[in-house]
Design a protein around this motif. Structure first.
Motif, PDB file in Angstrom:
ATOM      1  N   ILE A  22       0.842  -1.208   0.000  1.00 36.01           N
ATOM      2  CA  ILE A  22       0.000   0.000   0.000  1.00 36.01           C
ATOM      3  C   ILE A  22       0.874   1.253   0.000  1.00 36.01           C
ATOM      4  O   ILE A  22       1.939   1.274   0.638  1.00 36.01           O
ATOM      5  CB  ILE A  22      -0.915  -0.017   1.241  1.00 36.01           C
ATOM      6  CG1 ILE A  22      -1.844  -1.226   1.151  1.00 36.01           C
ATOM      7  CG2 ILE A  22      -1.742   1.258   1.366  1.00 36.01           C
ATOM      8  CD1 ILE A  22      -2.565  -1.549   2.390  1.00 36.01           C
ATOM      9  N   CYS A  23       0.394   2.278  -0.715  1.00 33.49           N
ATOM     10  CA  CYS A  23       1.162   3.527  -0.756  1.00 33.49           C
ATOM     11  C   CYS A  23       0.960   4.303   0.544  1.00 33.49           C
ATOM     12  O   CYS A  23      -0.166   4.543   0.964  1.00 33.49           O
ATOM     13  CB  CYS A  23       0.712   4.375  -1.943  1.00 33.49           C
ATOM     14  SG  CYS A  23       1.500   5.986  -1.939  1.00 33.49           S
ATOM     15  N   ASP A  24       2.060   4.708   1.130  1.00 35.74           N
ATOM     16  CA  ASP A  24       2.032   5.420   2.396  1.00 35.74           C
ATOM     17  C   ASP A  24       1.453   6.832   2.222  1.00 35.74           C
ATOM     18  O   ASP A  24       0.935   7.416   3.167  1.00 35.74           O
ATOM     19  CB  ASP A  24       3.462   5.504   2.945  1.00 35.74           C
ATOM     20  CG  ASP A  24       3.467   5.700   4.446  1.00 35.74           C
ATOM     21  OD1 ASP A  24       2.424   5.479   5.076  1.00 35.74           O
ATOM     22  OD2 ASP A  24       4.522   6.102   4.972  1.00 35.74           O
ATOM     23  N   ASP A  25       1.533   7.359   1.009  1.00 34.49           N
ATOM     24  CA  ASP A  25       1.056   8.733   0.790  1.00 34.49           C
ATOM     25  C   ASP A  25      -0.395   8.786   0.330  1.00 34.49           C
ATOM     26  O   ASP A  25      -1.199   9.514   0.891  1.00 34.49           O
ATOM     27  CB  ASP A  25       1.930   9.447  -0.256  1.00 34.49           C
ATOM     28  CG  ASP A  25       3.303   9.768   0.310  1.00 34.49           C
ATOM     29  OD1 ASP A  25       3.418   9.792   1.558  1.00 34.49           O
ATOM     30  OD2 ASP A  25       4.245   9.963  -0.470  1.00 34.49           O
ATOM     31  N   CYS A  26      -0.745   8.005  -0.741  1.00 35.63           N
ATOM     32  CA  CYS A  26      -2.096   8.167  -1.303  1.00 35.63           C
ATOM     33  C   CYS A  26      -3.007   6.970  -1.028  1.00 35.63           C
ATOM     34  O   CYS A  26      -4.191   7.013  -1.355  1.00 35.63           O
ATOM     35  CB  CYS A  26      -2.023   8.443  -2.806  1.00 35.63           C
ATOM     36  SG  CYS A  26      -1.623   6.990  -3.789  1.00 35.63           S
ATOM     37  N   GLY A  27      -2.471   5.900  -0.443  1.00 38.26           N
ATOM     38  CA  GLY A  27      -3.316   4.757  -0.083  1.00 38.26           C
ATOM     39  C   GLY A  27      -3.589   3.783  -1.226  1.00 38.26           C
ATOM     40  O   GLY A  27      -4.308   2.799  -1.032  1.00 38.26           O
ATOM     41  N   VAL A  68       7.566   1.494  -5.195  1.00 32.38           N
ATOM     42  CA  VAL A  68       7.225   2.906  -5.438  1.00 32.38           C
ATOM     43  C   VAL A  68       5.841   3.001  -6.081  1.00 32.38           C
ATOM     44  O   VAL A  68       5.525   2.283  -7.032  1.00 32.38           O
ATOM     45  CB  VAL A  68       8.276   3.573  -6.377  1.00 32.38           C
ATOM     46  CG1 VAL A  68       7.926   5.033  -6.611  1.00 32.38           C
ATOM     47  CG2 VAL A  68       9.670   3.436  -5.796  1.00 32.38           C
ATOM     48  N   CYS A  69       5.008   3.929  -5.563  1.00 30.14           N
ATOM     49  CA  CYS A  69       3.646   4.098  -6.076  1.00 30.14           C
ATOM     50  C   CYS A  69       3.655   4.716  -7.477  1.00 30.14           C
ATOM     51  O   CYS A  69       4.299   5.740  -7.697  1.00 30.14           O
ATOM     52  CB  CYS A  69       2.865   4.994  -5.113  1.00 30.14           C
ATOM     53  SG  CYS A  69       1.189   5.340  -5.653  1.00 30.14           S
ATOM     54  N   ASP A  70       2.929   4.093  -8.412  1.00 25.68           N
ATOM     55  CA  ASP A  70       2.821   4.626  -9.784  1.00 25.68           C
ATOM     56  C   ASP A  70       2.141   5.982  -9.785  1.00 25.68           C
ATOM     57  O   ASP A  70       2.431   6.844 -10.608  1.00 25.68           O
ATOM     58  CB  ASP A  70       1.936   3.713 -10.653  1.00 25.68           C
ATOM     59  CG  ASP A  70       2.601   2.370 -10.930  1.00 25.68           C
ATOM     60  OD1 ASP A  70       3.807   2.251 -10.687  1.00 25.68           O
ATOM     61  OD2 ASP A  70       1.882   1.455 -11.382  1.00 25.68           O
ATOM     62  N   GLN A  71       1.159   6.138  -8.885  1.00 26.10           N
ATOM     63  CA  GLN A  71       0.316   7.332  -8.943  1.00 26.10           C
ATOM     64  C   GLN A  71       0.964   8.575  -8.351  1.00 26.10           C
ATOM     65  O   GLN A  71       0.742   9.677  -8.832  1.00 26.10           O
ATOM     66  CB  GLN A  71      -1.007   7.059  -8.222  1.00 26.10           C
ATOM     67  CG  GLN A  71      -1.847   6.050  -8.981  1.00 26.10           C
ATOM     68  CD  GLN A  71      -3.128   5.709  -8.242  1.00 26.10           C
ATOM     69  OE1 GLN A  71      -3.697   6.522  -7.540  1.00 26.10           O
ATOM     70  NE2 GLN A  71      -3.581   4.481  -8.400  1.00 26.10           N
ATOM     71  N   CYS A  72       1.740   8.399  -7.262  1.00 25.91           N
ATOM     72  CA  CYS A  72       2.265   9.605  -6.595  1.00 25.91           C
ATOM     73  C   CYS A  72       3.742   9.508  -6.238  1.00 25.91           C
ATOM     74  O   CYS A  72       4.296  10.445  -5.661  1.00 25.91           O
ATOM     75  CB  CYS A  72       1.434   9.907  -5.351  1.00 25.91           C
ATOM     76  SG  CYS A  72       1.799   8.815  -3.975  1.00 25.91           S
ATOM     77  N   GLY A  73       4.377   8.384  -6.535  1.00 23.36           N
ATOM     78  CA  GLY A  73       5.802   8.243  -6.222  1.00 23.36           C
ATOM     79  C   GLY A  73       6.064   7.918  -4.753  1.00 23.36           C
ATOM     80  O   GLY A  73       7.216   7.828  -4.325  1.00 23.36           O
ATOM     81  N   GLY A  74       4.985   7.747  -3.967  1.00 19.52           N
ATOM     82  CA  GLY A  74       5.137   7.436  -2.531  1.00 19.52           C
ATOM     83  C   GLY A  74       5.735   6.049  -2.307  1.00 19.52           C
ATOM     84  O   GLY A  74       5.804   5.222  -3.218  1.00 19.52           O
ATOM     85  N   GLU A  75       6.140   5.832  -1.056  1.00 17.09           N
ATOM     86  CA  GLU A  75       6.767   4.549  -0.706  1.00 17.09           C
ATOM     87  C   GLU A  75       5.688   3.510  -0.374  1.00 17.09           C
ATOM     88  O   GLU A  75       4.702   3.837   0.289  1.00 17.09           O
ATOM     89  CB  GLU A  75       7.649   4.777   0.524  1.00 17.09           C
ATOM     90  CG  GLU A  75       8.664   3.687   0.737  1.00 17.09           C
ATOM     91  CD  GLU A  75       9.513   3.968   1.991  1.00 17.09           C
ATOM     92  OE1 GLU A  75       9.831   2.999   2.686  1.00 17.09           O
ATOM     93  OE2 GLU A  75       9.804   5.158   2.240  1.00 17.09           O
TER      94      GLU A  75
HETATM   95 ZN    ZN Z   1       0.632   6.770  -3.952  1.00 22.21          ZN
END
Ligand code: ZN
Ligand code: AP5
Length: 215
Positions: free
Chosen positions: A129-134, A149-156
């Motif tokens: 799960i993305c830590d930034d956008c879920g 790495v999240c495709d949508q926002c680059g979050g971890e």
């Molecule tokens: Zn994300």
């Protein structure tokens, strides 16, 4: 469209709810997400809920029902909502009926996403799960373009604390013990819609849209 998504842990409720949220432009309300956010922010609710989530047990109904009541009363739910992870006990289902009645709302459908236990274990073990956008991924079934790495926002990307073998087993037991009866609750009231959750992500979504069109 006013919907409840039912199904065992890992059935794909959160994944499909995110797609339905976009498609119908209605809020996705996940009690699990509400609890995890409260735990992360160390709020009073978070302190109450943490021990239950860590053990894969249900947060007491009186806590959960109150949260949902408050959330559904907000104006953005007037034209629809997708409840994900609630109700999870017959008591919660009864409380929801009362809440909807008080708001003069009618549920369009309770959607049961069916998936077998082996698939649940595979899905939850590989979930990230993305830590930034879920946003939700799976290392094999829905991998990000770049590992971790999240495709949508680059979050971890991280793994949920309750996606460990022992807690997955406990969550499945709790599901059969307490939540499976909620499916019958809606079946008896004629509002149950069954979806085969063992298809690909896109096929499940197509099936959902097709069935909901007729409602
Ligand atoms: Zn994300
Ligand atoms: P909650 O967050 O609701 O967890 P859950 O019900 O166990 O459901 P999950 O979020 O694990 O699964 P999901 O069905 O959303 O699957 P997902 O789409 O992520 O609850 C957590 C805890 O909070 C509970 O244990 C409890 O303590 C507490 N709680 C919450 N609500 C409560 C309530 N009402 N009352 C009391 N306590 C409550 O998909 C899983 C994985 O599979 C992902 O990696 C995804 O990419 C992959 N995937 C999805 N669909 C497919 C597909 N079709 N094919 C292949 N892979 C797929």
């Amino acid at each position: 469209m006013k919907l409840v998504l039912l199904g065992p842990p890992g059935a794909g409720k959160g994944t499909q709810a995110a797609r339905l949220e976009n498609y119908y432009s209605i809020p996705h309300i996940s009690t699990g997400d509400i609890f995890r956010k409260a735990i992360k922010n160390e709020t009073e609710l978070g302190q109450k809920a943490k021990q239950y989530l860590d053990q894969g047990k249900l947060v007491p109904d009186e806590v959960t029902n109150g949260i949902v009541k408050e959330r559904l009363a907000q104006s953005d739910c007037k034209d629809g909502f997708i409840l994900d992870g609630f109700p999870r006990t017959v008591n919660q289902a009864e409380a929801l009926s009362q809440i909807l009645n008080d708001l003069d709302y009618e549920l369009d459908a309770a959607v049961n996403i069916k998936v077998n236990d082996d698939e649940v274990v595979k899905r939850l073990s590989g979930r990230r799960i993305c830590d930034d956008c879920g946003a939700t991924y799976h290392v094999d079934f829905n991998p990000p373009q770049e590992e971790g790495v999240c495709d949508q926002c680059g979050g971890e990307l991280y793994q949920r604390d309750d996606d460990t073998p022992d807690t997955i087993k406990e969550r499945l037991e709790v599901y059969y013990d307490k939540t499976a009866a909620v499916v019958d609750y809606y079946k008896d009231r004629g509002s149950l819609l069954k979806i085969d959750g063992e298809q690909s992500l896109d096929e499940v979504f197509a099936d959902l849209k097709e069935n909901l069109k007729e409602i």
